[in-house]
Design a protein around this motif. Structure first.
Motif, mmCIF file in Angstrom:
data_model
loop_
_atom_site.group_PDB
_atom_site.id
_atom_site.type_symbol
_atom_site.label_atom_id
_atom_site.label_comp_id
_atom_site.label_asym_id
_atom_site.label_seq_id
_atom_site.Cartn_x
_atom_site.Cartn_y
_atom_site.Cartn_z
ATOM 1 N N ASN A 144 34.887 33.935 38.677
ATOM 2 C CA ASN A 144 35.672 34.245 39.877
ATOM 3 C C ASN A 144 37.178 34.153 39.659
ATOM 4 O OD1 ASN A 144 33.447 34.807 41.468
ATOM 5 N ND2 ASN A 144 33.214 32.688 42.115
ATOM 6 N N HIS A 145 37.621 33.200 38.862
ATOM 7 C CA HIS A 145 39.060 33.023 38.670
ATOM 8 C C HIS A 145 39.675 34.060 37.726
ATOM 9 C CE1 HIS A 145 37.178 30.490 35.583
ATOM 10 N NE2 HIS A 145 38.205 30.816 34.839
ATOM 11 N N LEU A 146 38.868 34.886 37.087
ATOM 12 C CA LEU A 146 39.408 35.928 36.201
ATOM 13 C C LEU A 146 39.241 37.342 36.750
ATOM 14 C CD1 LEU A 146 38.352 34.626 32.661
ATOM 15 C CD2 LEU A 146 40.613 34.554 33.728
ATOM 16 N N VAL A 147 38.275 37.556 37.638
ATOM 17 C CA VAL A 147 38.041 38.911 38.145
ATOM 18 C C VAL A 147 39.204 39.435 38.978
ATOM 19 C CG1 VAL A 147 35.519 38.807 38.051
ATOM 20 C CG2 VAL A 147 36.697 38.128 40.142
ATOM 21 N N SER A 148 40.055 38.549 39.449
ATOM 22 C CA SER A 148 41.197 39.000 40.250
ATOM 23 C C SER A 148 42.294 39.644 39.399
ATOM 24 C CB SER A 148 41.782 37.831 41.049
ATOM 25 O OG SER A 148 42.270 36.840 40.182
ATOM 26 N N TYR A 149 42.193 39.508 38.084
ATOM 27 C CA TYR A 149 43.178 40.149 37.203
ATOM 28 C C TYR A 149 42.774 41.602 37.000
ATOM 29 C CZ TYR A 149 45.225 35.637 36.345
ATOM 30 O OH TYR A 149 45.858 34.436 36.510
ATOM 31 N N LYS A 150 43.289 42.427 37.894
ATOM 32 C CA LYS A 150 42.963 43.852 37.899
ATOM 33 C C LYS A 150 44.125 44.569 38.567
ATOM 34 C CE LYS A 150 39.305 46.971 39.304
ATOM 35 N NZ LYS A 150 37.976 47.078 39.882
ATOM 36 N N GLU A 151 44.730 45.502 37.860
ATOM 37 C CA GLU A 151 45.908 46.173 38.394
ATOM 38 C C GLU A 151 45.891 47.663 38.075
ATOM 39 O OE1 GLU A 151 49.699 44.094 37.498
ATOM 40 O OE2 GLU A 151 48.372 42.678 36.480
ATOM 41 N N GLU A 152 46.418 48.395 38.997
ATOM 42 C CA GLU A 152 46.708 49.808 38.745
ATOM 43 C C GLU A 152 48.193 49.880 38.422
ATOM 44 O OE1 GLU A 152 46.642 54.069 41.062
ATOM 45 O OE2 GLU A 152 45.277 52.485 41.708
#
Length: 162
Positions: A144-152
């Protein structure tokens, strides 16, 4: 280009490591799909290699441990020879990175985020800043603490000379 940093949770499912492979079907399906997409770049960070190797070394069944170690060895060799479905990102931790990790780690450890995950985040940030033409970038993880690293990313526009 779309970039995915592979976390240990993903590699453990790809390797089918016992007790760490609960999402294997979903991960393998997505992995196969990504390999067919020419716009996808998969990055294997050093922390993922080390953490996965440690998990393999702690498998209680010696036969399975040996089998998974051989498979991991094959993956490492193929990675080094650029014959793997991912690339190794070898520009991860320099002196500045170690200092940043030393500052962040006490607070992150209280949130149960280890140095391996922090180093993956640091590599993700460095890659994002240094490699042009990235459309999307993310850490591919089940944590959960890594899936938020997502960017366009916003690609720079070029002006045409008339």
């Amino acid at each position: 280009m779309d970039v995915r940093f592979i976390d240990t949770t993903i590699l453990a499912n790809i390797l089918d490591i016992p007790f760490m492979n609960q999402n294997r079907g979903q991960v393998i399906e997505e992995f196969k799909s990504l390999q067919k997409d020419e716009n996808q770049v998969l990055i294997l960070p050093l922390a993922t290699i080390i953490e996965t190797g440690n998990h393999i070394a702690h498998i209680s069944d010696g036969n399975i441990r040996r089998e998974k170690a051989k498979l991991m060895s094959e993956y490492l060799k193929n990675t080094a020879e650029n014959n793997a479905p991912w690339q190794y990102y070898g520009k991860e931790l320099d002196k500045e990175d170690l200092i940043k990790l030393s500052i962040e780690f006490p607070d992150m450890a209280t949130r149960e985020v280890g140095l391996g995950d922090l180093s993956i985040v640091r590599a993700y940030e460095k890659y994002k800043k240094s490699v042009p033409a990235i459309r999307n970038i993310m850490i591919w993880s089940l944590d959960n603490h890594l899936v938020s690293y997502k960017e366009e990313m916003k690609l720079p526009t070029r002006r045409r000379n008339l």
